[in-house]
Design an enzyme around this catalytic site. Structure first.
Site, mmCIF file in Angstrom:
data_model
loop_
_atom_site.group_PDB
_atom_site.id
_atom_site.type_symbol
_atom_site.label_atom_id
_atom_site.label_comp_id
_atom_site.label_asym_id
_atom_site.label_seq_id
_atom_site.Cartn_x
_atom_site.Cartn_y
_atom_site.Cartn_z
ATOM 1 N N ASP A 10 10.507 35.067 29.409
ATOM 2 C CA ASP A 10 9.724 34.983 30.646
ATOM 3 C C ASP A 10 10.400 33.996 31.591
ATOM 4 O OD1 ASP A 10 7.494 35.210 32.543
ATOM 5 O OD2 ASP A 10 6.363 35.977 30.827
ATOM 6 N N HIS A 21 3.329 48.350 35.492
ATOM 7 C CA HIS A 21 2.317 48.720 36.500
ATOM 8 C C HIS A 21 2.243 47.714 37.651
ATOM 9 C CE1 HIS A 21 -1.421 46.511 34.599
ATOM 10 N NE2 HIS A 21 -0.387 45.699 34.763
#
Length: 342
Positions: free
Chosen positions: A201, A244
């Site tokens: 991340d 998404h």
């Protein structure tokens, strides 16, 4: 008109921070309440708003006409995490929807993040484009914290489905891309302790994860930008609730960066909502998924995707990727899709 009034009135009371100034037990007169608010408002106007929202369950009055909490509004005192989500939605979930038409006029494709509904809401006066969602949050630490706290609540309710969403027993090494502080990795490795997981991340998130005292020895953390080439060789690469948030062009970039690390037999695992065909499944389920789809559009100029759309996106990136299966764990809003590299 009916729902617009319901939503707009409750949104206004949240943004005025009215629930925060009402005592959890007892009540407060309108004259005293308005003096506690940061934004000036006439007591009679505030009374009109609350006398409406009490009919839909938000705030209430006692026998003397003073303001007290309803079970719904008491959440703002009792449950800070859920309250943070509600405040975030009042600022970011509702307001961008009024810019959908203007966004379509500027960008008929719905793919340009700087001309999406949220960008237009946040733009400078007279500008034809504005900042992306993540750029807005970068300059807004209060809502950035609300967003991350809300995602933590959302993840906690969905993480339990991950361990049963795939046959993790066949995986020895896994890269959890965009895996935040490793909450999902911990669920997997606790159920399948043989797996070695690398959580990737942004630097600030990885730094926070490394400071946690409950790290599992099979989980390592690595700073990585998923728009750059994937540095790790592993049995499987996992994207959970990532795609998404991005339009098709950006998703293509993300998948291609993973593709550069794929070896024959490696798998790409994507866990995301999968849109049904119209009328497929229950009305409630389809409504929830399509509401999420429009939400992704208003915030990110992104989308939820059908199985056909997801397959086309992934397989156009790398012809070696062969689709294996889709599995939706019972009770989960997201499905696991798997591809194998041939």
């Amino acid at each position: 008109m009916t729902q617009a009034v319901d939503i707009g009135t409750i949104q206004t009371l949240i943004r005025l921070e009215v629930p925060d100034q009402v005592p959890l037990t007892g009540s407060i007169p309108y004259d005293a309440l308005v003096k506690k608010l940061k934004t000036p408002v006439d007591p009679e106007l505030l009374q009109r708003l609350i006398r409406f929202t009490r009919l839909v369950g938000f705030l209430d009055e006692d026998a003397e006409g003073a303001v007290k909490h309803s079970p719904m509004s008491a959440i703002f005192v009792n449950d800070p995490d859920t309250a943070g989500q509600a405040r975030f939605m009042a600022d970011f979930g509702i307001r961008p929807c009024s810019f959908i038409y203007e966004s379509i006029k500027l960008d008929p494709s719905g793919e340009a993040a700087r001309q999406g509904p949220l960008a237009l809401m946040a733009r400078e006066p007279g500008a034809r484009e504005g900042p992306t969602f993540f750029e807005v949050l970068e300059k807004d630490p209060v809502n950035r914290k609300r967003w991350h706290d809300g995602m933590a609540v959302h993840n906690d309710s969905m993480v339990r489905h991950v361990a049963g969403a795939y046959d993790w027993g066949t995986v020895q090494s896994l890269v959890d891309i965009g895996g935040s502080e490793g909450h999902v990795a911990a669920v997997i490795v606790n159920a399948f302790p043989h797996i070695q997981i690398t959580v990737q991340d942004r630097p600030e998130i990885i730094e926070k994860a490394r400071q946690r005292g409950d790290r599992h020895p099979n989980i390592i953390f690595e700073e990585h930008d998923f728009f750059t080439p994937q540095p790790r060789i592993a049995d499987a690469y996992f994207l959970r609730l990532i795609l998404h948030d991005w339009n098709d062009a950006d998703c293509t970039r993300i998948v291609r960066q993973i593709s550069s690390a794929l070896r024959p037999g490696a798998r790409l695992l994507i866990m995301d909502a999968v849109l049904p065909e119209p009328g497929e499944g229950s009305l409630q389920s389809e409504r929830r998924l399509r509401r999420s789809d429009i939400g992704m559009y208003t915030l990110f100029s992104a989308k939820e995707r059908s199985l056909a759309q997801m397959r086309r996106l992934v397989e156009d990136c790398d012809s070696r990727l062969r689709f294996e299966k889709l599995y939706t764990p019972p009770g989960s809003h997201a499905s696991m899709l798997s591809w194998i590299c041939e």
